[in-house]
Every structure is written in C-alpha cells, then in structure tokens.
Design a protein around this motif. Structure first.
Motif, short mmCIF file in Angstrom:
data_model
loop_
_atom_site.label_atom_id
_atom_site.label_comp_id
_atom_site.label_asym_id
_atom_site.label_seq_id
_atom_site.Cartn_x
_atom_site.Cartn_y
_atom_site.Cartn_z
N ARG A 285 0.87 -1.18 0.00
CA ARG A 285 0.00 0.00 0.00
C ARG A 285 0.91 1.23 0.00
O ARG A 285 1.83 1.30 0.81
CB ARG A 285 -0.91 -0.02 1.24
CG ARG A 285 -1.91 -1.18 1.22
CD ARG A 285 -2.73 -1.24 2.48
NE ARG A 285 -1.93 -1.71 3.61
CZ ARG A 285 -2.35 -1.72 4.87
NH1 ARG A 285 -3.55 -1.25 5.18
NH2 ARG A 285 -1.57 -2.20 5.82
N LEU A 286 0.63 2.17 -0.89
CA LEU A 286 1.61 3.22 -1.18
C LEU A 286 1.12 4.62 -0.85
O LEU A 286 -0.05 4.95 -1.08
CB LEU A 286 1.99 3.18 -2.66
CG LEU A 286 2.60 1.89 -3.19
CD1 LEU A 286 2.94 2.06 -4.67
CD2 LEU A 286 3.84 1.49 -2.40
N GLN B 77 -0.04 11.75 -10.07
CA GLN B 77 -1.27 11.12 -10.56
C GLN B 77 -0.96 10.14 -11.69
O GLN B 77 -1.56 9.07 -11.78
CB GLN B 77 -2.25 12.19 -11.02
CG GLN B 77 -2.80 13.03 -9.87
CD GLN B 77 -3.60 14.23 -10.33
OE1 GLN B 77 -3.42 14.72 -11.45
NE2 GLN B 77 -4.48 14.72 -9.47
N ARG B 78 0.00 10.50 -12.55
CA ARG B 78 0.41 9.60 -13.63
C ARG B 78 0.99 8.30 -13.06
O ARG B 78 0.61 7.20 -13.49
CB ARG B 78 1.44 10.29 -14.51
CG ARG B 78 1.98 9.41 -15.65
CD ARG B 78 3.12 10.09 -16.40
NE ARG B 78 4.27 10.38 -15.54
CZ ARG B 78 5.17 9.47 -15.20
NH1 ARG B 78 5.08 8.21 -15.65
NH2 ARG B 78 6.19 9.79 -14.42
N VAL B 79 1.88 8.43 -12.09
CA VAL B 79 2.49 7.25 -11.48
C VAL B 79 1.43 6.43 -10.75
O VAL B 79 1.43 5.18 -10.82
CB VAL B 79 3.62 7.66 -10.52
CG1 VAL B 79 4.17 6.44 -9.77
CG2 VAL B 79 4.74 8.35 -11.28
N ALA B 80 0.52 7.10 -10.06
CA ALA B 80 -0.55 6.40 -9.35
C ALA B 80 -1.36 5.54 -10.31
O ALA B 80 -1.72 4.39 -9.99
CB ALA B 80 -1.45 7.40 -8.63
N PRO C 180 -5.85 -0.13 -6.17
CA PRO C 180 -7.15 0.44 -5.84
C PRO C 180 -7.00 1.65 -4.94
O PRO C 180 -5.98 1.80 -4.25
CB PRO C 180 -7.87 -0.70 -5.12
CG PRO C 180 -6.77 -1.55 -4.55
CD PRO C 180 -5.64 -1.46 -5.54
N ALA C 181 -8.01 2.51 -4.95
CA ALA C 181 -7.94 3.76 -4.18
C ALA C 181 -7.68 3.50 -2.70
O ALA C 181 -7.01 4.30 -2.03
CB ALA C 181 -9.23 4.55 -4.36
N ALA C 182 -8.17 2.40 -2.18
CA ALA C 182 -7.99 2.10 -0.75
C ALA C 182 -6.54 1.85 -0.38
O ALA C 182 -6.16 2.00 0.78
CB ALA C 182 -8.84 0.89 -0.37
N ARG D 53 -0.86 8.48 8.95
CA ARG D 53 -1.23 7.62 10.09
C ARG D 53 -2.74 7.47 10.19
O ARG D 53 -3.25 6.36 10.45
CB ARG D 53 -0.67 8.21 11.39
CG ARG D 53 -0.72 7.25 12.57
CD ARG D 53 -0.35 7.95 13.87
NE ARG D 53 -1.35 8.94 14.23
CZ ARG D 53 -2.52 8.65 14.82
NH1 ARG D 53 -2.82 7.39 15.11
NH2 ARG D 53 -3.37 9.60 15.12
N GLN D 54 -3.45 8.55 9.98
CA GLN D 54 -4.91 8.49 10.03
C GLN D 54 -5.47 7.60 8.92
O GLN D 54 -6.47 6.89 9.12
CB GLN D 54 -5.50 9.90 9.92
CG GLN D 54 -5.28 10.78 11.14
CD GLN D 54 -6.13 10.36 12.32
OE1 GLN D 54 -7.12 9.67 12.19
NE2 GLN D 54 -5.71 10.78 13.52
N ARG D 55 -4.83 7.63 7.77
CA ARG D 55 -5.33 6.86 6.62
C ARG D 55 -5.03 5.37 6.75
O ARG D 55 -5.89 4.52 6.52
CB ARG D 55 -4.71 7.42 5.34
CG ARG D 55 -5.00 6.60 4.08
CD ARG D 55 -6.45 6.67 3.65
NE ARG D 55 -6.63 5.93 2.41
CZ ARG D 55 -6.47 6.45 1.20
NH1 ARG D 55 -6.12 7.73 1.07
NH2 ARG D 55 -6.66 5.71 0.13
N PHE D 56 -3.80 5.03 7.14
CA PHE D 56 -3.37 3.63 7.12
C PHE D 56 -3.11 3.03 8.51
O PHE D 56 -2.97 1.82 8.63
CB PHE D 56 -2.11 3.48 6.27
CG PHE D 56 -2.33 3.74 4.80
CD1 PHE D 56 -3.04 2.84 4.01
CD2 PHE D 56 -1.84 4.89 4.20
CE1 PHE D 56 -3.24 3.06 2.67
CE2 PHE D 56 -2.04 5.13 2.86
CZ PHE D 56 -2.75 4.22 2.08
#
Length: 276
Positions: free
Chosen positions: A43-44, A55-58, A64-66, A89-92
């Motif tokens: 997860r990156l 955005q290009r690299v993503a 997936p967005a998650a 930290r809040q996200r993952f």
C-alpha cells in the motif's frame, strides 16, 4: 526482540500489504520503486511536488484507491511534515517503510558556486530528509517496527568534480542514519542506505548550476546508466534482507572500494577526470 511487522513478513511475500511512503515518487528511482512495490502488493503513499506526475504514477501502479494515497509535499517545507505524517497515520494506521528519494544535484566548480546553491542542496538532500525522518520516527517507535530506506549515492562515499555540495549532502546522510540505526536497532527499526551509481533518470536535467540555474542537460553517463526498473528490483531485494548499506550500478560503484582500500589511486583518477 523482533518486531511484530518484521516477524509477520516472514510468513508472506516481502512488502505484501505493507504501508510504504515514497518521496521523489514522480519520476526516476522513486517512480520505479513505486511500481515495483505495487506489483508486490504494498500500500503506497506517493509524494513529490508535481501533482500531475504523481497522478500519472498512481495510475501506472494499478492499485485500488484504498491502497493508495497521493500526498504532494515540498521537502524544504519542514514545518508541514508532521501534519503529513498524521495524514498518513490516520489513513493507514501505521508506516512500515519510508523510501526517501527526493533530491537534487549540481554541476559547478566550488570557486564559482553561490552559497545559496549549497543552502538549497542541503535543504532538500539533507535537512528535508532529516525532518521527515524525525516526524515519522515516533510512529515507528510506537509500533515497534519500521525501516528507513535512504537514497544516498556513490557520491556519498567519495567526492568528484563539480558535485561538491551534492557530495557533502550525501556524505551527511551517512553520518546521520548510521547514528540513527545504532540508536533504534534494539527498538525494532532498521535503516538501509543505498548508493546508486549511474541510473538512467532525469536527475542531471534538473541539476543546479553555479548561480542556481537549471543545468538542463542529460549527462552521457546518466543516459547510458542502469535501467531504473532493474535498480528497483535489486534495491527491494536488499531492503527485504535488511541490508544496512548497498551499492547498485555499474563499474562506477567500484570507486567506493578504491576509496576504502586504495585511496591514492582513486584520487589520481578523479583529478584527471573531466567534470560535467
């Protein structure tokens, strides 16, 4: 004592589901590492200044967005970094690896180089890296695991013409992260310093000249260097083995061994070598 995370990785493929933050992710080494990690199920968090390139690299990762967070940042804006760490930290909920690839180089002789150029090089290549490390460190210490993967350079082990500030900034990384490794090893943290040789990236295009202007040229050695995807595969293998220091590139990496064992010979070679 082995950390919970590092113990768990022995039971599944390296980097699978790990939370990995990559700076300098918009091109070159950072982009190649991001794509290699995505293929391994990580997860990156992708960070750099250029949002469009992130955005290009993503998109190329196919994640997936998650499992993906685009987090633009400027490494010289050190006051903003703790807030970015909290966002991650809040996200993952955790941070398992930080790959620090953001950096700039130079093409200028010492006698011609403005002090502002040295200040800029140190701000991006050293102080920004230190600031992000210090912001992430409490998270890793609290979870009892984590690994910093820091892109130095062959120039971090020896000095070459027209790279004085770049060499100084990369040398400084070794002193800082060797000390950090000694301080945090028993707490479950690991540090890998990677010294690339010539890798085929656009870093020379953005090099700073004597007054800070952009070099704007692709160096011949850079253009014929190792493919970034090959570099990324070798790097991830070293990181999975928790190697403390790794040299990746072509024959130019032998300069590190000459510096250690035959410094006089290396000195003569470097004196005769052309600059940029």
């Amino acid at each position: 004592m082995r950390s919970n995370f590092l113990s768990a990785t022995a039971l599944k493929p390296p980097f699978s589901t790990a939370v990995v933050w990559i700076t300098g992710a918009s091109s070159g080494i950072g982009e190649a590492v991001a794509l290699a990690l995505a293929r391994r199920g990580a997860r990156l968090i992708l960070s750099a200044r250029r949002v469009d390139e992130l955005q290009r690299v993503a998109t190329l990762t196919g994640l997936p967005a998650a499992d993906l967070l685009i987090l633009p940042l400027d490494m010289t804006d050190v006051d903003s970094l703790p807030a970015h760490v909290e966002t991650v930290r809040q996200r993952f909920g955790r941070i398992d690896y930080v790959f620090q690839n953001a950096g700039i180089t130079q093409r200028s002789n010492v006698v011609d180089t403005d002090l502002a150029v040295y200040t800029r090089l140190m701000a991006v290549n050293f102080f920004g890296v230190v600031a992000l490390t210090k912001a992430v460190l409490p998270v890793m210490l609290a979870q009892g695991s984590g690994q910093f993967v820091v892109t130095s350079s062959v120039a971090g082990k020896l000095g070459t013409k027209q790279r004085s500030g770049y060499c100084a900034s990369k040398h400084a990384l070794h002193g800082f992260f060797d000390a950090l490794r000694a301080e945090t090893y028993d707490a479950g943290l690991r540090v890998t310093l990677v010294c690339p040789g010539y890798i085929r990236t656009p870093i020379s295009l953005h090099a700073l000249g004597p007054d800070g202007q952009v070099h704007g040229k692709m160096d011949t050695n850079q253009a014929s260097g190792m493919d970034p995807d090959t570099f990324a595969r070798q790097l991830l293998s070293a990181v999975a083995q928790e190697k403390e220091e790794v040299y990746i590139g072509g024959a130019e990496t032998y300069g590190i061994y000459l510096k250690r064992f035959l410094p006089g010979i290396l000195s003569r070679i470097l004196r005769k070598r052309e600059g940029a």
